[in-house]
Design a protein around this motif. Structure first.
Motif, mmCIF file in Angstrom:
data_model
loop_
_atom_site.group_PDB
_atom_site.id
_atom_site.type_symbol
_atom_site.label_atom_id
_atom_site.label_comp_id
_atom_site.label_asym_id
_atom_site.label_seq_id
_atom_site.Cartn_x
_atom_site.Cartn_y
_atom_site.Cartn_z
ATOM 1 N N LYS A 212 4.584 -1.491 5.240
ATOM 2 C CA LYS A 212 5.938 -1.769 4.754
ATOM 3 C C LYS A 212 6.419 -3.151 5.164
ATOM 4 O O LYS A 212 6.961 -3.911 4.346
ATOM 5 N N GLU A 213 6.252 -3.517 6.426
ATOM 6 C CA GLU A 213 6.871 -4.746 6.905
ATOM 7 C C GLU A 213 6.255 -5.995 6.280
ATOM 8 O O GLU A 213 6.965 -6.937 5.928
ATOM 9 N N PHE A 214 4.941 -6.013 6.098
ATOM 10 C CA PHE A 214 4.311 -7.197 5.517
ATOM 11 C C PHE A 214 4.607 -7.300 4.020
ATOM 12 O O PHE A 214 4.767 -8.400 3.502
ATOM 13 N N ALA A 215 4.687 -6.156 3.337
ATOM 14 C CA ALA A 215 5.060 -6.181 1.920
ATOM 15 C C ALA A 215 6.498 -6.656 1.757
ATOM 16 O O ALA A 215 6.810 -7.433 0.844
ATOM 17 N N MET A 216 7.381 -6.206 2.653
ATOM 18 C CA MET A 216 8.779 -6.603 2.574
ATOM 19 C C MET A 216 8.939 -8.101 2.858
ATOM 20 O O MET A 216 9.693 -8.803 2.166
ATOM 21 N N ARG A 217 8.222 -8.589 3.862
ATOM 22 C CA ARG A 217 8.280 -10.023 4.180
ATOM 23 C C ARG A 217 7.769 -10.855 3.001
ATOM 24 O O ARG A 217 8.361 -11.885 2.646
ATOM 25 N N ALA A 218 6.676 -10.407 2.374
ATOM 26 C CA ALA A 218 6.113 -11.138 1.237
ATOM 27 C C ALA A 218 7.103 -11.182 0.076
ATOM 28 O O ALA A 218 7.250 -12.214 -0.591
ATOM 29 N N LYS A 219 7.801 -10.072 -0.155
ATOM 30 C CA LYS A 219 8.787 -10.045 -1.241
ATOM 31 C C LYS A 219 9.935 -11.003 -0.949
ATOM 32 O O LYS A 219 10.434 -11.679 -1.858
ATOM 33 N N TRP A 220 10.363 -11.070 0.312
ATOM 34 C CA TRP A 220 11.439 -12.005 0.650
ATOM 35 C C TRP A 220 10.979 -13.436 0.421
ATOM 36 O O TRP A 220 11.721 -14.254 -0.138
ATOM 37 N N GLU A 221 9.772 -13.760 0.833
ATOM 38 C CA GLU A 221 9.265 -15.128 0.670
ATOM 39 C C GLU A 221 9.104 -15.496 -0.801
ATOM 40 O O GLU A 221 9.169 -16.665 -1.164
#
Length: 432
Positions: A212-221
């Motif tokens: 979840k956290e890496f997917a969420m960070r990627a979406k923000w970027e």
């Protein structure tokens, strides 16, 4: 043979027979993280083998996803992996498999609250989802408070009942599978691609929360982050329902002036279907809430006494928003990335002349990848953030972090007004 050695060897054989997969049978990762032994009917960390056995035998599949290094879930884990006779009899009606890492998981099927450290999913042999079990809303001492062996067994029994009606109910179960994921498997996610090799230690495996956290960070970027990415798996209390812990679907209480109260729900009602989906647990109900739009009319079928009713709950506004997402490990890298703040206490606010409805978040620390940018911009531990881009509206720590990520991108900056001692300072900080 020395008598002491013979006794020890005998006891070891008995222990292995009772507990099934001993340390010698565990994977290299299992040994590295010092995983517990499991009963003989559990397949250890081999989903392909379990799926093949389910197809061959026609049994449904029970998959437990356990992040061994993470303490939450430990108590239930031991009870499920080394069950009493009653629970063992239920488990043996499934093909049971224990998964201790997420690499290779088909994310179009394995969709659950990734901030759990212990979750279970129930499947038909063709991988149609029968239901989910596993709920959490806290860290620390309270992290296991919503997991019980009784509720797990109840969920498993309900899954078996659903399977008896399969495949006749397959269409009804279709909505238990969500929309296509951003990435097919966890190791395709930006930031996790270097973990695509063999997992042998906790540093090389992909933990559930990392999905979840890496997917969420990627979406923000990428400028694609949405509120639906942040506010996930709402608790039933968010709409006014408190469910019995050991039953999972029995209404324990209904809060006044809430959507559930307005729809006419009462203590003692037992939820059966929500949004047309049959339910087996609180986690199953959370899945329906998670999958529903913020503005919706949610039909729920329930049993009251010996009669079945259906009511519609009208939902709108911010009911999905969680007051505190700090317990979610995904929020640390995904949203905070190095900034820890806490609300100033009401007494401290008053002593500093800050009104109750005004913002006051104390910087408790800076760490990790965001630390350098934050410190270089002048922010210091102990600073009290009293305005964001000129707005002093009070916010929870979670709302503050969520708003920053939802309204600003990687190339943007934010202006904090901080109180340092008795002096105000304006700091312009590039998004970290």
């Amino acid at each position: 043979m020395n008598r002491a050695i013979l006794v020890f060897a005998t006891l070891l054989c008995v222990y292995s027979a009772c507990c099934g997969a001993d340390l010698a049978e565990q994977s290299e990762l299992g040994k590295s993280v010092k995983d517990i032994p499991v009963a003989a009917h559990w397949i250890y960390d081999d989903l392909a083998k379990a799926k093949a056995e389910a197809k061959e035998t026609g049994k449904p599949l029970l998959v437990v996803l356990r992040c061994v290094p993470c303490p939450p879930g430990k108590s239930l884990d031991e009870k499920v992996m080394q069950p009493n006779k009653e629970l063992e009899a239920v488990e043996k009606q499934f093909v049971c498999v224990r998964i201790i890492q997420t690499k290779g998981l088909d994310l179009s099927i394995f969709q659950y609250d990734f901030d759990m450290s212990w979750s279970a999913m129930f499947f038909a042999p063709d991988m149609t989802i029968l239901g989910r079990y596993g709920t959490r809303n806290a860290s620390g001492p309270g992290s296991d408070s919503l997991l019980t062996a009784a509720a797990f067994q109840k969920a498993a029994e309900r899954a078996l009942t659903l399977y008896k009606g399969f495949p006749g109910n397959k269409a009804q179960l279709a909505a238990k599978k969500g929309k296509s994921p951003e990435y097919a498997v966890p190791e395709q996610t930006p930031g996790l691609q270097d973990r695509a090799g063999k997992e042998t230690t906790k540093q090389t495996c992909i933990h559930c929360h990392m999905v979840k956290e890496f997917a969420m960070r990627a979406k923000w970027e990428e400028g694609k982050l949405t509120p639906e990415d942040i506010w996930v798996y709402p608790m039933p209390e968010r709409i006014g329902l408190e469910l019995d812990l050991d039953n999972g679907l029995l209404v324990k209480s209904v809060a006044e002036d809430t959507p559930a109260a307005k729809a006419g729900f009462s203590k003692g009602d037992e939820l059966l279907l929500a949004g047309g989906q049959p339910l087996i647990s609180t986690a199953d109900f959370q899945w329906v809430l998670h999958s529903s739009p913020a503005d919706t009319s949610l039909p729920i079928k329930f049993r009251r006494g010996d009669k079945v009713f259906e009511r519609t709950i009208a939902l709108s506004g911010s009911w999905k928003e969680e007051s505190n997402i700090a317990w979610r490990a995904s929020s640390w890298y995904g949203l905070r990335l190095g900034l820890k703040v806490e609300p100033l206490s009401p007494a401290d606010k008053k002593s500093r002349g800050i009104e109750e409805e005004e913002l006051a978040l104390v910087v408790k620390g800076m760490f990790g990848k965001g630390k350098q940018k934050l410190e270089a911009s002048g922010l210091r531990t102990g600073d009290i953030i009293i305005a964001v881009d000129g707005s002093s509206k009070n916010q929870t720590e979670s709302r503050f972090i969520a708003d920053l990520r939802l309204t600003r991108g990687p190339k943007d900056s934010v202006k904090f007004t901080v109180l340092r001692g008795d002096k105000k300072q304006e700091l312009t900080i590039p998004m970290w």
